[in-house]
Design an enzyme around this catalytic site. Sequence first.
Site, mmCIF file in Angstrom:
data_model
loop_
_atom_site.group_PDB
_atom_site.id
_atom_site.type_symbol
_atom_site.label_atom_id
_atom_site.label_comp_id
_atom_site.label_asym_id
_atom_site.label_seq_id
_atom_site.Cartn_x
_atom_site.Cartn_y
_atom_site.Cartn_z
ATOM 1 N N ASN A 110 0.830 -1.198 0.000
ATOM 2 C CA ASN A 110 0.000 0.000 0.000
ATOM 3 C C ASN A 110 0.867 1.251 0.000
ATOM 4 O OD1 ASN A 110 -2.079 -1.817 0.151
ATOM 5 N ND2 ASN A 110 -2.398 -1.548 2.346
ATOM 6 N N VAL A 111 0.279 2.305 -0.517
ATOM 7 C CA VAL A 111 1.030 3.574 -0.639
ATOM 8 C C VAL A 111 0.360 4.674 0.193
ATOM 9 C CG1 VAL A 111 1.917 2.993 -2.937
ATOM 10 C CG2 VAL A 111 -0.299 4.167 -2.752
ATOM 11 N N HIS A 127 5.978 -0.394 -2.555
ATOM 12 C CA HIS A 127 5.511 0.373 -3.723
ATOM 13 C C HIS A 127 5.499 1.877 -3.477
ATOM 14 C CE1 HIS A 127 3.240 -3.506 -5.030
ATOM 15 N NE2 HIS A 127 4.527 -3.565 -5.305
ATOM 16 N N CYS A 135 10.652 14.119 -8.621
ATOM 17 C CA CYS A 135 10.756 14.646 -9.986
ATOM 18 C C CYS A 135 10.735 13.475 -10.974
ATOM 19 C CB CYS A 135 12.076 15.429 -10.138
ATOM 20 S SG CYS A 135 12.401 15.921 -11.834
ATOM 21 N N CYS A 155 9.303 20.570 -11.237
ATOM 22 C CA CYS A 155 10.429 20.416 -10.325
ATOM 23 C C CYS A 155 11.151 21.758 -10.198
ATOM 24 C CB CYS A 155 11.378 19.352 -10.880
ATOM 25 S SG CYS A 155 12.964 19.279 -10.023
ATOM 26 N N THR A 196 -4.480 -9.028 0.475
ATOM 27 C CA THR A 196 -3.870 -8.909 -0.851
ATOM 28 C C THR A 196 -4.391 -10.015 -1.762
ATOM 29 O OG1 THR A 196 -1.811 -8.836 -2.110
ATOM 30 C CG2 THR A 196 -1.798 -10.193 -0.101
ATOM 31 N N SER A 197 -4.643 -9.606 -3.011
ATOM 32 C CA SER A 197 -5.171 -10.579 -3.992
ATOM 33 C C SER A 197 -4.046 -11.445 -4.534
ATOM 34 C CB SER A 197 -5.852 -9.835 -5.140
ATOM 35 O OG SER A 197 -4.909 -8.944 -5.750
ATOM 36 N N ASN A 221 -8.267 -12.887 4.510
ATOM 37 C CA ASN A 221 -8.875 -12.295 3.323
ATOM 38 C C ASN A 221 -10.287 -12.864 3.208
ATOM 39 O OD1 ASN A 221 -9.613 -11.520 0.670
ATOM 40 N ND2 ASN A 221 -7.466 -11.501 0.043
HETATM 41 C C1 BV8 Z 1 8.256 -5.031 -11.664
HETATM 42 C C2 BV8 Z 1 1.575 1.512 -6.453
HETATM 43 C C3 BV8 Z 1 10.223 -5.449 -12.892
HETATM 44 C C4 BV8 Z 1 0.880 2.447 -7.376
HETATM 45 C C5 BV8 Z 1 1.261 -0.725 -7.378
HETATM 46 C C6 BV8 Z 1 3.844 -8.045 -17.866
HETATM 47 C C7 BV8 Z 1 4.254 -6.788 -18.300
HETATM 48 C C8 BV8 Z 1 4.802 -5.845 -17.433
HETATM 49 C C9 BV8 Z 1 4.951 -6.167 -16.094
HETATM 50 C C10 BV8 Z 1 4.531 -7.424 -15.708
HETATM 51 C C11 BV8 Z 1 3.994 -8.363 -16.564
HETATM 52 N N1 BV8 Z 1 3.706 -9.473 -15.846
HETATM 53 C C12 BV8 Z 1 4.027 -9.266 -14.567
HETATM 54 C C13 BV8 Z 1 4.545 -8.041 -14.495
HETATM 55 C C14 BV8 Z 1 5.016 -7.442 -13.342
HETATM 56 C C15 BV8 Z 1 3.954 -6.471 -12.816
HETATM 57 C C16 BV8 Z 1 2.742 -7.244 -12.360
HETATM 58 O O1 BV8 Z 1 2.802 -7.929 -11.380
HETATM 59 N N2 BV8 Z 1 1.643 -7.127 -13.109
HETATM 60 C C17 BV8 Z 1 0.462 -7.889 -12.727
HETATM 61 C C18 BV8 Z 1 -0.769 -6.995 -12.840
HETATM 62 C C19 BV8 Z 1 0.375 -9.102 -13.626
HETATM 63 N N3 BV8 Z 1 4.630 -5.883 -11.706
HETATM 64 C C20 BV8 Z 1 5.312 -4.764 -11.898
HETATM 65 O O2 BV8 Z 1 5.291 -4.091 -12.923
HETATM 66 C C21 BV8 Z 1 6.167 -4.361 -10.732
HETATM 67 N N4 BV8 Z 1 7.474 -4.052 -11.185
HETATM 68 O O3 BV8 Z 1 7.931 -6.176 -11.698
HETATM 69 O O4 BV8 Z 1 9.462 -4.554 -12.138
HETATM 70 C C22 BV8 Z 1 9.566 -5.545 -14.236
HETATM 71 C C23 BV8 Z 1 9.479 -4.412 -15.021
HETATM 72 C C24 BV8 Z 1 8.918 -4.525 -16.299
HETATM 73 C C25 BV8 Z 1 8.427 -5.760 -16.769
HETATM 74 C C26 BV8 Z 1 8.488 -6.886 -15.937
HETATM 75 C C27 BV8 Z 1 9.061 -6.772 -14.681
HETATM 76 C C28 BV8 Z 1 5.580 -3.142 -10.059
HETATM 77 C C29 BV8 Z 1 4.266 -3.503 -9.417
HETATM 78 C C30 BV8 Z 1 3.830 -2.368 -8.488
HETATM 79 C C31 BV8 Z 1 2.705 -1.616 -9.137
HETATM 80 N N5 BV8 Z 1 2.240 -0.571 -8.206
HETATM 81 N N6 BV8 Z 1 0.916 0.213 -6.487
HETATM 82 C C32 BV8 Z 1 -0.473 2.843 -6.852
HETATM 83 O O5 BV8 Z 1 -0.900 2.331 -5.814
HETATM 84 O O6 BV8 Z 1 -1.109 3.678 -7.509
HETATM 85 S S1 BV8 Z 1 0.444 -2.188 -7.406
HETATM 86 C C33 BV8 Z 1 -1.033 -1.964 -6.644
HETATM 87 O O7 BV8 Z 1 -1.828 -3.014 -7.083
HETATM 88 C C34 BV8 Z 1 -0.975 -2.098 -5.176
HETATM 89 O O8 BV8 Z 1 0.163 -1.512 -4.618
HETATM 90 C C35 BV8 Z 1 -1.035 -3.567 -4.977
HETATM 91 O O9 BV8 Z 1 0.232 -4.125 -4.939
HETATM 92 C C36 BV8 Z 1 -1.712 -4.028 -6.198
HETATM 93 C C37 BV8 Z 1 -3.107 -4.442 -5.834
HETATM 94 O O10 BV8 Z 1 -2.935 -5.556 -5.113
HETATM 95 P P1 BV8 Z 1 -3.605 -5.700 -3.694
HETATM 96 O O11 BV8 Z 1 -2.924 -4.831 -2.734
HETATM 97 O O12 BV8 Z 1 -3.624 -7.149 -3.468
HETATM 98 O O13 BV8 Z 1 -5.034 -5.106 -3.843
HETATM 99 P P2 BV8 Z 1 -6.244 -5.779 -4.577
HETATM 100 O O14 BV8 Z 1 -7.277 -4.739 -4.720
HETATM 101 O O15 BV8 Z 1 -5.741 -6.514 -5.777
HETATM 102 O O16 BV8 Z 1 -6.753 -6.900 -3.563
HETATM 103 C C38 BV8 Z 1 -7.303 -6.516 -2.316
HETATM 104 C C39 BV8 Z 1 -7.554 -7.796 -1.582
HETATM 105 O O17 BV8 Z 1 -8.056 -7.463 -0.303
HETATM 106 C C40 BV8 Z 1 -8.604 -8.676 -2.242
HETATM 107 O O18 BV8 Z 1 -8.142 -10.006 -2.272
HETATM 108 C C41 BV8 Z 1 -9.824 -8.543 -1.325
HETATM 109 O O19 BV8 Z 1 -10.542 -9.745 -1.242
HETATM 110 C C42 BV8 Z 1 -9.151 -8.266 -0.011
HETATM 111 N N7 BV8 Z 1 -9.976 -7.532 0.941
HETATM 112 C C43 BV8 Z 1 -10.994 -6.664 0.706
HETATM 113 N N8 BV8 Z 1 -11.469 -6.188 1.893
HETATM 114 C C44 BV8 Z 1 -10.723 -6.765 2.874
HETATM 115 C C45 BV8 Z 1 -9.776 -7.617 2.279
HETATM 116 N N9 BV8 Z 1 -8.893 -8.335 2.997
HETATM 117 C C46 BV8 Z 1 -8.947 -8.222 4.342
HETATM 118 N N10 BV8 Z 1 -9.817 -7.422 4.991
HETATM 119 C C47 BV8 Z 1 -10.729 -6.691 4.293
HETATM 120 N N11 BV8 Z 1 -11.602 -5.907 4.951
#
Ligand code: BV8
Length: 257
Positions: A110-111, A127, A135, A155, A196-197, A221
Amino acid sequence: MMSRQTASSLILPELVEVIRSALHGVVLTGAGISAESGIPTFRDAQTGLWAKYSPEELASPQAFRRNPKLVWEWYAWRRELVAQAKPNPGHLALAELERRMPRFTLITQNVDGLHQRAGSYNVVELHGNLNRVKCFEEGDIVTSWPPGPEVPPRCPRCGGHLRPDVVWFGETLPPQALRAAFEAAQRCDLFFAIGTSGLVQPAASLPYEALRRGMPVVEINPDETPLTQSATYALAGPAGQILPELLNRLNYKNYKE
Ligand code: BV8
């Protein structure tokens, strides 16, 4: 609203013992831990003005280059949401757990900075944090800039666009945070994956660092995730109710929400 009884029935006495005897607990949180603070998760449909965008469309350097004003305003809207939000009992319970366990590392995707506002100290921000600005050209943090009508602001050093200090899709994670997170996951004797999903890499690989060493992994979760089948314990409910109940069952004497 889950009843206390239900939250309690999810928590097996065996799990309470496992947590009580752990020497180094590691927690990975995602957007779900902030859901009960009113912060929409990434899986929730975006609301209002942002309903027509998916986060992946806005949280990338390409999106920022294409439309810096739109991306800056999305983060300004989220920053305002976070400023109005309060840490919930789930955040507070994790801060208490940190005070109680011999060693404790909180890794968050989380951010929103809500863990620190809840009193957690050892927080690894994988993240980044939307309350910090940097910048886009230089990458350095900018703490102040002259007021003006331009959005995003510029900047003061190089005139480039300012951006939030968060890791966008396709960007690499801060090396120090990434190293700290994997080291903790490789040394812990108890791992929690909370809210986290488990879809975003490399964060989603962290629980498996504990699993492959035979360490217990506890998922909290309400929904199933790719981790659920492998988790040692899967508590299907909201973190804001389960974590306080867990702390009560650990009967850390003076724990109060
Ligand atoms: C990287 C900051 C090296 C910004 C975020 C193909 C092409 C390009 C990249 C990729 C690719 N395949 C894979 C990748 C890597 C990519 C990735 O993983 N993509 C996914 C979508 C397939 N990752 C990256 O790009 C990372 N960098 O790998 O660098 C690289 C570089 C280039 C190419 C390859 C590799 C960077 C990833 C970071 C992105 N930034 N956030 C912002 O916030 O604006 S990610 C953002 O989404 C969040 O930070 C978080 O990590 C993510 C969402 O995930 P969750 O936190 O799990 O949230 P979500 O909503 O999904 O789930 C919530 C959960 O809570 C659910 O399960 C729900 O049931 C549950 N819930 C709900 N209520 C409750 C609860 N649980 C408990 N209690 C409750 N009450």
